[in-house]
Write a protein that holds these residues in place. Structure first.
Motif, PDB file in Angstrom:
ATOM      1  N   PHE B  32       0.866  -1.134  -0.182  1.00  0.00           N
ATOM      2  CA  PHE B  32      -0.078  -0.091  -0.116  1.00  0.00           C
ATOM      3  C   PHE B  32       1.042   1.273   0.109  1.00  0.00           C
ATOM      4  CE2 PHE B  32      -3.403   2.250   2.706  1.00  0.00           C
ATOM      5  CZ  PHE B  32      -4.278   2.782   1.408  1.00  0.00           C
ATOM      6  N   SER B  33       0.954   1.957  -0.984  1.00  0.00           N
ATOM      7  CA  SER B  33       1.897   2.827  -1.320  1.00  0.00           C
ATOM      8  C   SER B  33       1.692   3.905  -0.409  1.00  0.00           C
ATOM      9  CB  SER B  33       2.044   3.499  -2.763  1.00  0.00           C
ATOM     10  OG  SER B  33       0.964   4.141  -2.971  1.00  0.00           O
ATOM     11  N   ASP B  34       0.528   4.357  -0.107  1.00  0.00           N
ATOM     12  CA  ASP B  34       0.001   5.523   0.704  1.00  0.00           C
ATOM     13  C   ASP B  34       0.369   5.674   2.071  1.00  0.00           C
ATOM     14  OD1 ASP B  34      -1.281   7.605  -1.083  1.00  0.00           O
ATOM     15  OD2 ASP B  34      -2.447   5.745  -1.433  1.00  0.00           O
ATOM     16  N   TRP B  35       0.790   4.081   2.500  1.00  0.00           N
ATOM     17  CA  TRP B  35       1.082   4.027   3.827  1.00  0.00           C
ATOM     18  C   TRP B  35       2.612   4.014   3.911  1.00  0.00           C
ATOM     19  CZ3 TRP B  35      -1.093  -0.863   7.074  1.00  0.00           C
ATOM     20  CH2 TRP B  35      -0.644  -0.886   8.300  1.00  0.00           C
ATOM     21  N   ASP B  36       3.348   5.209   3.531  1.00  0.00           N
ATOM     22  CA  ASP B  36       4.661   5.544   3.277  1.00  0.00           C
ATOM     23  C   ASP B  36       5.162   5.557   4.727  1.00  0.00           C
ATOM     24  OD1 ASP B  36       4.225   8.051   3.955  1.00  0.00           O
ATOM     25  OD2 ASP B  36       4.639   8.810   2.175  1.00  0.00           O
ATOM     26  N   SER B  37       6.524   6.057   4.783  1.00  0.00           N
ATOM     27  CA  SER B  37       7.141   5.966   6.238  1.00  0.00           C
ATOM     28  C   SER B  37       6.707   7.228   7.122  1.00  0.00           C
ATOM     29  CB  SER B  37       8.680   6.207   5.982  1.00  0.00           C
ATOM     30  OG  SER B  37       9.204   7.224   5.273  1.00  0.00           O
ATOM     31  N   ILE B  38       6.566   8.265   6.483  1.00  0.00           N
ATOM     32  CA  ILE B  38       6.028   9.491   6.977  1.00  0.00           C
ATOM     33  C   ILE B  38       4.458   9.352   7.722  1.00  0.00           C
ATOM     34  CG2 ILE B  38       5.493  12.095   6.886  1.00  0.00           C
ATOM     35  CD1 ILE B  38       7.945  12.236   5.045  1.00  0.00           C
ATOM     36  N   ASN B  39       3.662   8.718   6.484  1.00  0.00           N
ATOM     37  CA  ASN B  39       2.381   8.479   7.138  1.00  0.00           C
ATOM     38  C   ASN B  39       2.374   7.300   8.177  1.00  0.00           C
ATOM     39  OD1 ASN B  39       0.812  10.253   5.769  1.00  0.00           O
ATOM     40  ND2 ASN B  39       0.448   9.057   3.775  1.00  0.00           N
ATOM     41  N   LEU B  43       0.434   7.842  11.656  1.00  0.00           N
ATOM     42  CA  LEU B  43      -0.321   6.790  11.901  1.00  0.00           C
ATOM     43  C   LEU B  43      -0.085   6.383  13.425  1.00  0.00           C
ATOM     44  CD1 LEU B  43      -1.739   4.069   9.823  1.00  0.00           C
ATOM     45  CD2 LEU B  43      -0.989   3.363  12.003  1.00  0.00           C
ATOM     46  N   ILE B  44       1.045   6.198  13.757  1.00  0.00           N
ATOM     47  CA  ILE B  44       1.576   5.625  15.008  1.00  0.00           C
ATOM     48  C   ILE B  44       0.892   6.706  15.812  1.00  0.00           C
ATOM     49  CG2 ILE B  44       3.304   5.308  16.530  1.00  0.00           C
ATOM     50  CD1 ILE B  44       2.993   3.038  14.580  1.00  0.00           C
ATOM     51  N   ALA B  60       6.534   0.068  17.346  1.00  0.00           N
ATOM     52  CA  ALA B  60       5.928   0.986  16.228  1.00  0.00           C
ATOM     53  C   ALA B  60       6.472   0.589  15.002  1.00  0.00           C
ATOM     54  CB  ALA B  60       6.371   2.388  16.463  1.00  0.00           C
ATOM     55  N   ALA B  61       7.843   0.283  15.065  1.00  0.00           N
ATOM     56  CA  ALA B  61       8.429  -0.178  13.521  1.00  0.00           C
ATOM     57  C   ALA B  61       7.801  -1.361  12.988  1.00  0.00           C
ATOM     58  CB  ALA B  61      10.000  -0.457  13.622  1.00  0.00           C
ATOM     59  N   ASP B  62       7.456  -2.432  14.124  1.00  0.00           N
ATOM     60  CA  ASP B  62       6.910  -3.925  13.693  1.00  0.00           C
ATOM     61  C   ASP B  62       5.498  -3.855  13.182  1.00  0.00           C
ATOM     62  OD1 ASP B  62       9.203  -4.873  14.241  1.00  0.00           O
ATOM     63  OD2 ASP B  62       8.415  -5.850  16.242  1.00  0.00           O
ATOM     64  N   LEU B  63       4.679  -2.550  13.521  1.00  0.00           N
ATOM     65  CA  LEU B  63       3.329  -2.533  13.342  1.00  0.00           C
ATOM     66  C   LEU B  63       3.272  -2.378  11.616  1.00  0.00           C
ATOM     67  CD1 LEU B  63       1.038  -2.856  15.336  1.00  0.00           C
ATOM     68  CD2 LEU B  63       0.861  -0.025  14.974  1.00  0.00           C
ATOM     69  N   SER B  64       2.795  -3.356  11.004  1.00  0.00           N
ATOM     70  CA  SER B  64       2.801  -2.980   9.483  1.00  0.00           C
ATOM     71  C   SER B  64       1.553  -3.631   8.801  1.00  0.00           C
ATOM     72  CB  SER B  64       4.130  -3.808   8.864  1.00  0.00           C
ATOM     73  OG  SER B  64       4.294  -5.003   9.349  1.00  0.00           O
ATOM     74  N   SER B  65       0.647  -4.062   9.672  1.00  0.00           N
ATOM     75  CA  SER B  65      -0.557  -4.621   8.966  1.00  0.00           C
ATOM     76  C   SER B  65      -1.620  -4.265   9.702  1.00  0.00           C
ATOM     77  CB  SER B  65      -0.452  -6.088   8.667  1.00  0.00           C
ATOM     78  OG  SER B  65      -0.667  -6.549  10.047  1.00  0.00           O
ATOM     79  N   SER B  66      -2.874  -4.322   9.062  1.00  0.00           N
ATOM     80  CA  SER B  66      -4.077  -4.068   9.741  1.00  0.00           C
ATOM     81  C   SER B  66      -4.412  -5.174  10.833  1.00  0.00           C
ATOM     82  CB  SER B  66      -5.214  -4.022   8.694  1.00  0.00           C
ATOM     83  OG  SER B  66      -5.468  -5.201   7.767  1.00  0.00           O
ATOM     84  N   ARG B  67      -3.881  -6.231  10.682  1.00  0.00           N
ATOM     85  CA  ARG B  67      -4.157  -7.370  11.647  1.00  0.00           C
ATOM     86  C   ARG B  67      -3.502  -6.725  13.013  1.00  0.00           C
ATOM     87  NH1 ARG B  67      -8.568 -10.012  11.113  1.00  0.00           N
ATOM     88  NH2 ARG B  67      -8.915 -10.808   8.802  1.00  0.00           N
TER      89      ARG B  67
END
Lengths: 518, 86
Positions: B32-39, B43-44, B60-67
């Protein structure tokens, strides 16, 4: 180019009986103006022994005494240091200490402020009081000096001609982002800036200008008062802004033009009498100091269809650089216009190379109106100038294909989010698209990962129903991720100085205090 | 699909301001390209704000999916009962 005394001497010779100044209390012809200046110059030398290069602080509201003092000090090659009357005593103390003024000319309206700090200013030896003040030692009376007959021989000797490159003024920056700095302007700088104003605004001999902005401000001094004397026009000096009073003066004195900040125009628009039917003498309105909103521009034009409404970009270090005519403003309301003939402007990148049209960079300015640097700040002066005599304005902007310039904000305000830089104005414009928002200011705040992120201060039209999340969502829809504010706060009003300029330092101070408290 | 999952999708959609199909099973950052590093950082921040917690850098870094976000919602008591969404 000649030095400043030639301005009033030439006007005296050409139009001796023409009214030069109108105030609440008096009218002065050019002959009277010149006579008063000579007497005052004479007293400055004979009574106080003011020498070339001495700094004379001038604390006075718009008045004939301000104009007389300005010309008298510069006539004897002194340096005049106008002080904004609205400053707090401590700010006045800082400026007088910084300029090293040995003498001060102080109006009664500012006496209480000045007397509070005078005892902490040992460098200020002598004071000339305008009006009624408490009599103390080392205080002389302005009226006595101006009205006392002087020895004709002394007066003849007063017609000296300072060198054009001699410093004539210390004009302090407003300090919207830091401590005020004293821009040193020579006689030639002041006259070049005045020439820019004449070319840009087309002042005429028949003009009657109402000077509403404080004469201590660069714009009022060298783009209003000085050029008006150069063309032999008449200046109506407005001591205190009051909308009803100003409307009456425009009508009664058949004022043809005035320059004001957007807030002043907005206040005048409240009155239906501010229109062409009630004020038929007006031919020219000049916006100053901050961009005028498109809607306000349109509203004014609806009231004054035949009146030219112009805008101009300038800074204390280089007054009056561009002109945005009415016709161009209709198509490009967010532009600051084109350089006035005699002024060079360029957009440069961080490597000091010109950028392509449309790309953002720092605005550089060159011309005879550019100041000599900052008083006793050699490092800041070195940083101010680039090779070739270019002034680094510290303002960001771009130039379009038509040669029109656009102002984006101060360079120090540029937000560097993870290495991606942008001007806060890009975010501000986006937020202003949101209909519930009346005003917004965006600035960079520290972020431990990204370096900086945007924080927006929003003034809602209705604070009770304003939805901050909705504003953020609007930004996220419209802007790339690095420009979306991480923080957003609803505020009652934005801090501005008396000229309507945003006080970023206040917002920064506040945001830093908030960040420290977290 | 749980109602909590739907709330997570709604949360992601709100922060990133993109349309996310409500029936999507799992949304992963790398897809998902909109979920970039700044977003992601924004989001965090929004997540911490919504849950009233502070995530450490690793979390925070590990959080990478909706699940993963859904699991965080559940852990912090943000669940939506089935009847609440009907």
């Amino acid at each position: 180019m000649t030095s400043l005394p030639m301005v009033w001497r030439e006007a005296e010779g050409l139009w001796p009986e023409k009214i030069a100044l109108i105030t609440d209390r008096q009218e002065l012809t050019y002959r009277e103006l010149a006579a008063h200046i000579r007497r005052l110059s004479n007293a400055l030398v004979c009574q106080w022994n003011v020498r070339p290069g001495d700094v004379v602080a001038l604390l006075a509201p718009n008045s004939a005494e301000f104009v007389l003092s300005y010309f008298a000090v510069t006539a004897i090659a002194g340096i005049v240091h106008p002080v904004d009357e609205r400053l707090k005593p401590e700010e006045i103390r800082f400026l007088l200490e910084d300029s090293g003024a040995r003498f001060a000319i102080v109006h009664q309206a500012l006496w209480s402020k000045f007397s509070t700090v005078w005892k902490t200013l040992p460098a200020v030896e002598q004071v000339l009081a305008i009006g009624d003040v408490e009599a103390t030692s080392n205080v002389d009376c302005f009226d006595t000096w101006v009205n006392r007959p002087a020895d004709p021989g002394d007066l003849a000797n007063m017609d000296m001609t300072p060198a054009t490159d001699a410093i004539a003024e210390f004009m302090y920056t407003s300090g919207t982002i830091g401590k005020p700095k004293g821009a040193m302007r020579s006689h030639a700088n002041a006259r070049a800036a005045s020439g820019n104003a004449r070319r840009a605004f087309g002042y005429r001999h028949e003009d009657v200008i109402a000077i509403v902005m404080p004469l201590s401000h660069s714009s009022a001094l060298v783009s209003q008062m000085l050029p008006m004397v150069e063309v032999g026009g008449t200046a109506v000096l407005v001591e205190r802004f009051d909308a009803v009073d100003l409307l009456a003066r425009i009508r009664d004195q058949t004022v043809t033009c005035f320059r004001a900040v957007p807030a002043t125009f907005k206040m005048l628009m409240v009155y239906p009498e501010f229109d062409a039917d009630h004020l038929p003498s007006l031919r020219l309105l000049m916006n100053s100091s901050a961009a005028i909103e498109s809607q306000t521009h349109l509203d004014i034009k609806a009231r004054f269809p035949e009146v030219e409404l112009v805008n101009s970009y300038g800074l204390t270090e280089a007054s009056t650089c561009t002109i945005l005519s009415d016709a161009i403003a209709r198509e490009h309301p967010d532009s600051i216009g084109v350089p006035i003939p005699g002024v060079e402007m360029a957009i440069m990148d961080d490597e000091e190379c010109p950028v392509e049209e449309g790309l953002t960079g720092e605005i550089w300015v060159r011309g005879p109106h550019v100041c000599h640097g900052y008083h006793h700040l050699p490092a800041e002066t070195d940083a101010l100038f680039a090779p070739g005599g270019w002034l680094r304005t510290g303002d960001m902007g771009h130039k379009d294909a038509q040669g029109l310039f656009y102002f984006h904000g101060r360079k120090v305000d540029v937000i560097n989010c993870g290495g991606r830089k942008y001007a806060p104005v890009e975010v501000e414009r986006c937020i202003l698209e949101f209909k519930d928002v009346a005003e917004v200011a965006v600035l960079g705040v520290p972020h431990r990962v990204l370096g900086q992120v945007a924080k927006a201060y929003v003034v809602f039209r209705d604070r009770a129903t304003g939805d901050l999340k909705a504003v953020t969502r609007h930004c996220a829809r419209s802007l790339p991720s690095h420009k979306v504010p991480f923080f957003i706060e609803s505020v009652e009003a934005l801090p501005r100085n008396s000229l309507g300029k945003m006080l970023h330092r206040e917002l920064k101070r506040e945001s830093q205090a908030v960040l420290r408290s977290h | 699909m749980s109602n909590t999952h739907a709330k997570v999708i709604e949360f992601l959609s709100g922060v990133l301001q993109v349309e996310i199909p409500s029936d999507i099973d799992e949304l992963h950052r790398r897809e998902f390209s909109d979920w970039d590093s700044i977003n992601h950082l924004r989001l965090i921040m929004e997540l911490e704000d919504a849950l009233g917690v502070s995530l450490d850098d690793e979390q925070a870094a590990d959080l990478s999916s909706s699940r993963q976000i859904e699991a965080l919602f559940v852990k912090h008591g943000v669940t939506v009962p089935s009847e609440a969404s009907s």
